[in-house]
Every structure is written in C-alpha cells, then in structure tokens.
Design a protein around this motif. Structure first.
Motif, PDB file in Angstrom:
ATOM      1  N   ILE A 147      33.338  14.888  39.573  1.00 41.40           N
ATOM      2  CA  ILE A 147      34.324  13.799  39.479  1.00 41.40           C
ATOM      3  C   ILE A 147      35.284  13.847  40.661  1.00 41.40           C
ATOM      4  O   ILE A 147      35.612  12.828  41.263  1.00 41.40           O
ATOM      5  CB  ILE A 147      35.095  13.889  38.140  1.00 41.40           C
ATOM      6  N   GLY A 148      35.729  15.059  41.000  1.00 41.87           N
ATOM      7  CA  GLY A 148      36.647  15.199  42.118  1.00 41.87           C
ATOM      8  C   GLY A 148      36.038  14.731  43.429  1.00 41.87           C
ATOM      9  O   GLY A 148      36.694  14.033  44.217  1.00 41.87           O
ATOM     10  N   THR A 149      34.774  15.081  43.675  1.00 46.42           N
ATOM     11  CA  THR A 149      34.094  14.647  44.901  1.00 46.42           C
ATOM     12  C   THR A 149      33.981  13.130  44.948  1.00 46.42           C
ATOM     13  O   THR A 149      34.155  12.515  46.011  1.00 46.42           O
ATOM     14  CB  THR A 149      32.701  15.292  44.984  1.00 46.42           C
ATOM     15  N   TYR A 150      33.713  12.526  43.786  1.00 45.67           N
ATOM     16  CA  TYR A 150      33.630  11.060  43.711  1.00 45.67           C
ATOM     17  C   TYR A 150      34.951  10.433  44.165  1.00 45.67           C
ATOM     18  O   TYR A 150      34.959   9.473  44.950  1.00 45.67           O
ATOM     19  CB  TYR A 150      33.302  10.640  42.281  1.00 45.67           C
ATOM     20  N   TYR A 151      36.075  10.984  43.707  1.00 44.58           N
ATOM     21  CA  TYR A 151      37.373  10.393  44.059  1.00 44.58           C
ATOM     22  C   TYR A 151      37.778  10.712  45.499  1.00 44.58           C
ATOM     23  O   TYR A 151      38.493   9.925  46.123  1.00 44.58           O
ATOM     24  CB  TYR A 151      38.439  10.834  43.063  1.00 44.58           C
ATOM     25  N   VAL A 152      37.314  11.832  46.045  1.00 47.18           N
ATOM     26  CA  VAL A 152      37.550  12.090  47.466  1.00 47.18           C
ATOM     27  C   VAL A 152      36.876  11.006  48.305  1.00 47.18           C
ATOM     28  O   VAL A 152      37.479  10.448  49.238  1.00 47.18           O
ATOM     29  CB  VAL A 152      37.030  13.487  47.862  1.00 47.18           C
ATOM     30  N   HIS A 153      35.625  10.696  47.974  1.00 53.09           N
ATOM     31  CA  HIS A 153      34.907   9.647  48.708  1.00 53.09           C
ATOM     32  C   HIS A 153      35.545   8.282  48.484  1.00 53.09           C
ATOM     33  O   HIS A 153      35.619   7.456  49.409  1.00 53.09           O
ATOM     34  CB  HIS A 153      33.438   9.637  48.300  1.00 53.09           C
TER      35      HIS A 153
END
Length: 398
Positions: A147-153
């Motif tokens: 989820i965190g990687t999704y929001y970084v992108h």
C-alpha cells in the motif's frame, strides 16, 4: 485572479496568506476540512478587518475523520475529494493552491482541474506517500509495504502532473529531481507562522489561572501527538524535572494522548497535565503561559515531516526544546537561530539533561525566547511571502 487556497488541515499560518492575496486585489476562496479532530485548526472565521474579496469555505464530512482506522479513513478521504470537487465547481477558479491534502483527495482535485483547464499548484508540506510507506510497513507488514509503495507512486504522479510545485524545504529538492520534475516548475517557499499583533499576553493570564498552572517552570507540548512523535518523551521530561518544581502541560488529544495519560496515572506522575485542544482565541494566552515549548519527531520521520509547530513557538517568543532527527531542517533552524535546544531524536539522556538545565535557568530561557521572536520577525513578514506566492500563482499552462 480568482484564487483557491485549499489547506486541508485548516492551519492558522495559512490565513495571513489568504488575507494578503485578497488585499492585493484578488478574490480568494480559502477552503479547508472542518472534520479533523486530531489536530487543532486556526481561527478561520471572518474578521471585521478582512477584505470583502476573501471568502472562507468549510468542507465537512458526515463524521470526524478517523485518522487511525485505515480503511475508514481511506473511505472518508475519497468522500472528501468528491465534496471538494463539488465545491470547486461553484467557484470558477483561475488557479488552485492545494496543500496538506490526502493523496486520494488531491487526485480528485487534480482530475477536475485538468478537465477544466485550471492550473494546480502542489503545495508540498509533507511527503505523504513516503510517510504512508514508512508507517504502514511497520504496522501491516507486507500488505503495508504494498500500500505504501502504491501511494509513493501516486504522489510522484500527482507532483509531476501539477502545473508547479511549492516545497517548503530544501530537503525535498533531491527527491523532486528524481521524480523528473523540471527545476523551473519548482519554487521553494519556506513555511512561516502568524506574527502576534499588539502587546503579547503576560505569562500569568486568564488562561493560566483558569487551569491552575503552578509557579515553577512550565514545559508545554501543543499539537498533534501521533505516530510521528514519541509521546513517552513528555513523561520523561516531567519525570526528570519534577524535583525542580517544573510541570509538563500536554495540550492534545487522541489515542496516543489517552494511552500516555493512563500510563502517567498508573505511575503516579503528578507534574504532567493533559488538556484538550484549546479554542483558537485562547491560543495566544496558552502559549504565553508556557516557559519552554517542546517539539518531538521520531527518527524515521525526518525524511518526510517538517514540524511547523516550531515556527509557531518562535513567533510566540518561546524557547524550544526539540527531539528531532539531526537531518531534519528544523534541527538546523534551531541551531542557526540559537533560539532553542535541538537534541538528536535518539539521544534520550540529552533530552532530559537539557530539560533540567532549562528548568533551572530562567535567564537563559529569556535569552532563547528573545532570539526566537527576533528570528520570527525577520523571517515571517507576510508581504514578501505573499509576493513569492503570487509569482507562482500567475496562470500557468495547463
């Protein structure tokens, strides 16, 4: 121009910017979320001295924002995005400045703006995607990492799709470069705090008497107390300075505050007081009643969070005791202005040692407070700040 300033958190320091832009002849709509209970908002009511072209627009959800219930919070932030867009449809804006905004709501705003050829200026206060990745991977393991990687992108895409980006710190510039944002679209404008008008309130005032504050040194923490702050440090300061007659006043609310209060009660720590967020009109007297203001930031929050409360403390002319990552810009600010004592976030004994030193030395506290106010007066004049924003807000190609 018709300028929309969207400040999701409703912070006090943004108000003077809206006033200054309206006084410069522009129509300004100041939007914010009125459903946040975990952080104190500024006084965004209309004042008799406000120009007629300044309009405050509060956007509410059906219930208070559930900050620590992740799924519910996600649903609320997306619902807020829809209400934000519905409000924007009524305003016919020429340009939008949006800051402190959850990424899903910011995506809704940007999508609407692109459809209507309205330039959006991304006011980068915190790296929310990086923060999500840091917090969620500790809380939810592999799912949190995903989820965190999704929001970084997502944050990177939103920044790249904006007409311009206004970061509040030089620390953000290297990351913006890796995101491929051209330097000509990046405009660094550091945050500020609202300077007091007139004579400052006395230390012993109606607010301090109403809350029965003692005569000894008063340490105060005021603001959000969550995952980015180590709440136990407040009890450490109280414990270390108890023999000196000092007290710690915690003005905050939420789960972390409740847990800390319960732990202090079980320990029998009696020189720490807990108060809820105070009305905006009481904040000047509240700050005046303190002798030392405390700021906290966890070691792993240094890359994505800039604690603006330190600027508020400076404007109030208060010495600052801060536990911060050494690489955080606020650490360097306190060193450069010599208005407080910054301590590395991992230096527990350094924090309590400095608290004890401040508790015993009122003359040094006065020197630090004078330096704080002088630095604030030098840095926080709103007219040049508003001029910097106007250069960015001048219509950009969509």
């Amino acid at each position: 121009m018709k300028i929309v300033i969207h400040d999701f958190g409703g912070y006090a320091f943004v108000r003077p910017l809206s006033v200054a832009l309206a006084l410069a002849g522009h129509t300004v709509y100041h939007l914010w979320c009125g459903s946040i209970v975990s952080t104190p908002s500024g006084d965004l009511s209309r004042r008799p001295t406000d120009p007629s072209t300044l309009h405050f627009v509060r956007i509410d959800l059906d219930a208070p924002l559930q900050k620590h219930r992740y799924l519910k919070r996600l649903q609320q932030e997306r619902a807020y995005g829809k209400r934000l867009v519905a409000t924007l449809r009524t305003l016919d804006a020429d340009v939008i400045l949006s800051g402190n905004t959850p990424l899903d709501a910011q995506a809704s705003l940007l999508r609407f703006a692109r459809q209507n050829q309205i330039p959006v200026i991304y006011w980068l206060q915190d790296l929310l995607g990086v923060a999500s990745e840091t917090v969620l991977k500790k809380r939810l393991w592999l799912v949190g990492q995903w989820i965190g990687t999704y929001y970084v992108h997502k944050e990177r895409r939103l920044l790249r799709d904006s007409a311009a980006v206004v970061p509040i710190s030089k620390a953000f510039l290297p990351l913006l470069a890796t995101y491929g944002i051209p330097s000509e679209r990046i405009h660094l404008i550091e945050n500020w705090a609202e300077l007091p008008s007139g004579e400052p309130p006395r230390r012993d005032n109606d607010w301090s008497r109403r809350h029965h504050l003692g005569a000894g040194c008063r340490f105060m923490y005021a603001g959000n107390l969550g995952q980015k702050q180590r709440a136990s440090h407040l009890a450490d300061i109280a414990r270390a300075t108890a023999k000196d007659g000092a007290e710690m006043i915690v003005v905050s609310q939420g789960e972390a505050v409740s847990s800390l209060e319960q732990a202090c009660q079980e320990e029998g720590l009696i020189n720490i007081r807990f108060l809820p967020f105070q009305p905006a009109e009481d904040v000047p007297q509240m700050l005046a009643a303190a002798d030392v203001m405390v700021a906290l930031l966890e070691p792993d929050a240094g890359a994505y969070c800039q604690p603006s409360k330190i600027l508020t403390y400076m404007a109030a002319g208060k010495p600052i005791l801060a536990s911060l990552p050494r690489e955080n810009p606020a650490f360097r600010l306190l060193e450069d202005t010599r208005c407080g004592l910054p301590v590395d976030a991992q230096d527990f004994f350094g924090l309590t040692d400095r608290a004890q030193a401040l508790a015993l030395d009122p003359d040094y506290r006065e020197v630090l407070g004078s330096r704080a106010l002088k630095a604030a007066q030098d840095r926080f004049q709103i007219e040049p700040i508003a001029e910097s924003f106007l250069k960015v807000l001048t219509p950009h190609p969509g």
